[in-house]
Motif scaffolding. Structure first.
Motif, PDB file in Angstrom:
ATOM      1  N   THR A 178      21.653  93.880  54.471  1.00 30.08           N
ATOM      2  CA  THR A 178      22.424  92.773  53.903  1.00 30.08           C
ATOM      3  C   THR A 178      21.700  91.428  53.936  1.00 30.08           C
ATOM      4  O   THR A 178      22.082  90.531  53.189  1.00 30.08           O
ATOM      5  N   ALA A 179      20.726  91.254  54.770  1.00 32.00           N
ATOM      6  CA  ALA A 179      20.053  89.952  54.898  1.00 32.00           C
ATOM      7  C   ALA A 179      18.545  90.158  54.775  1.00 32.00           C
ATOM      8  O   ALA A 179      18.074  91.190  54.300  1.00 32.00           O
ATOM      9  N   SER A 180      17.820  89.203  55.264  1.00 32.23           N
ATOM     10  CA  SER A 180      16.361  89.263  55.132  1.00 32.23           C
ATOM     11  C   SER A 180      15.746  90.187  56.182  1.00 32.23           C
ATOM     12  O   SER A 180      16.340  90.480  57.216  1.00 32.23           O
ATOM     13  N   ALA A 181      14.545  90.611  55.895  1.00 31.78           N
ATOM     14  CA  ALA A 181      13.823  91.485  56.821  1.00 31.78           C
ATOM     15  C   ALA A 181      13.428  90.738  58.092  1.00 31.78           C
ATOM     16  O   ALA A 181      13.347  91.335  59.170  1.00 31.78           O
ATOM     17  N   ALA A 182      13.193  89.443  57.985  1.00 31.08           N
ATOM     18  CA  ALA A 182      12.812  88.661  59.165  1.00 31.08           C
ATOM     19  C   ALA A 182      13.951  88.604  60.177  1.00 31.08           C
ATOM     20  O   ALA A 182      13.727  88.748  61.385  1.00 31.08           O
ATOM     21  N   GLU A 183      15.174  88.407  59.688  1.00 38.64           N
ATOM     22  CA  GLU A 183      16.326  88.382  60.597  1.00 38.64           C
ATOM     23  C   GLU A 183      16.530  89.748  61.244  1.00 38.64           C
ATOM     24  O   GLU A 183      16.838  89.848  62.433  1.00 38.64           O
ATOM     25  N   SER A 184      16.352  90.792  60.480  1.00 36.40           N
ATOM     26  CA  SER A 184      16.466  92.139  61.012  1.00 36.40           C
ATOM     27  C   SER A 184      15.394  92.408  62.064  1.00 36.40           C
ATOM     28  O   SER A 184      15.661  93.052  63.084  1.00 36.40           O
ATOM     29  N   ALA A 185      14.190  91.924  61.843  1.00 35.19           N
ATOM     30  CA  ALA A 185      13.099  92.123  62.795  1.00 35.19           C
ATOM     31  C   ALA A 185      13.384  91.414  64.112  1.00 35.19           C
ATOM     32  O   ALA A 185      13.064  91.939  65.188  1.00 35.19           O
ATOM     33  N   VAL A 186      13.999  90.240  64.038  1.00 39.85           N
ATOM     34  CA  VAL A 186      14.344  89.516  65.264  1.00 39.85           C
ATOM     35  C   VAL A 186      15.379  90.306  66.073  1.00 39.85           C
ATOM     36  O   VAL A 186      15.235  90.479  67.294  1.00 39.85           O
ATOM     37  N   VAL A 187      16.412  90.803  65.411  1.00 40.93           N
ATOM     38  CA  VAL A 187      17.445  91.573  66.112  1.00 40.93           C
ATOM     39  C   VAL A 187      16.856  92.884  66.640  1.00 40.93           C
ATOM     40  O   VAL A 187      17.179  93.317  67.749  1.00 40.93           O
ATOM     41  N   PHE A 188      15.976  93.511  65.872  1.00 41.04           N
ATOM     42  CA  PHE A 188      15.305  94.731  66.328  1.00 41.04           C
ATOM     43  C   PHE A 188      14.444  94.438  67.566  1.00 41.04           C
ATOM     44  O   PHE A 188      14.420  95.229  68.515  1.00 41.04           O
ATOM     45  N   GLY A 189      13.773  93.296  67.594  1.00 37.60           N
ATOM     46  CA  GLY A 189      12.988  92.894  68.766  1.00 37.60           C
ATOM     47  C   GLY A 189      13.856  92.686  69.997  1.00 37.60           C
ATOM     48  O   GLY A 189      13.471  93.038  71.111  1.00 37.60           O
ATOM     49  N   ILE A 190      15.056  92.118  69.785  1.00 35.72           N
ATOM     50  CA  ILE A 190      15.998  91.947  70.898  1.00 35.72           C
ATOM     51  C   ILE A 190      16.405  93.309  71.445  1.00 35.72           C
ATOM     52  O   ILE A 190      16.467  93.514  72.669  1.00 35.72           O
TER      53      ILE A 190
END
Length: 184
Positions: free
Chosen positions: A62-74
């Motif tokens: 639903t959003a950008s890949a960068a935001e997803s990468a941050v949550v995946f890193g968390i």
């Protein structure tokens, strides 16, 4: 998949006549199983990580890949924290005694160990500031005062709370490692 931390107590029970029941003495071994409090806390962290990973997948769609990468890193950080929590404790090998904490590890070669002994003293309850009367396994290094002796494990930490027999077996095993390797 072999789970070596589950074989510690069984190896101890199977070898009643041996003080040190491990086959590979050069490998770092924890002479006890992680306690239910430690395993439960790690399981809760892994459950939290599963929700965060699910959120990362939803954000990826639903959003950008960068935001997803941050949550995946968390989520990866939470998983790494849970796995580190499971490794916390006292480990032994022929090279020395290793105390693994959540944020650091300290290894003491057997040549520097004067003694490892169990003492009755106030100990922290589950690592919190509250203290209760209990037993602690302390490491006394050569040439150092008793006040500086670090506590390796206690009867009220996450591994041994309400498991006094397991604490006694683990303390006896670590003391046997110190006695055998300290004389070489």
């Amino acid at each position: 998949m072999p789970l070596p931390f589950l074989t510690a107590d069984r190896a101890f029970d199977a070898a009643d006549d041996l003080a040190l029941p491990y086959h590979d003495r050069d490998r770092w071994q924890r002479p006890y199983r992680p306690g239910p409090w430690r395993v439960g806390a790690a399981a809760l962290w892994l459950l939290l990580a599963s929700f965060v990973l699910f959120a990362a997948v939803i954000i990826a769609f639903t959003a950008s890949a960068a935001e997803s990468a941050v949550v995946f890193g968390i989520a990866l950080a939470v998983i790494a924290g849970a796995l580190r929590l499971l490794r916390v404790g006292a480990w032994v090998s022929t090279r020395g005694l290793r105390q693994v904490r959540f944020l650091g590890t300290r290894t003491t070669p057997w040549a520097e160990v004067a003694s490892v002994r169990t003492v009755q003293q106030p100990v922290r309850w589950l690592g919190l500031p509250r203290t209760v009367q209990g037993q602690a396994l302390i490491l006394v290094r050569r040439g150092r005062a008793q006040q500086e002796a670090p506590v390796l494990m206690t009867t009220h930490n996450a591994d041994f709370l309400a498991r006094h027999g397991s604490f006694d077996r683990a303390a006896d095993t670590i003391e046997a490692w110190a006695a055998e390797n300290g004389r070489h």
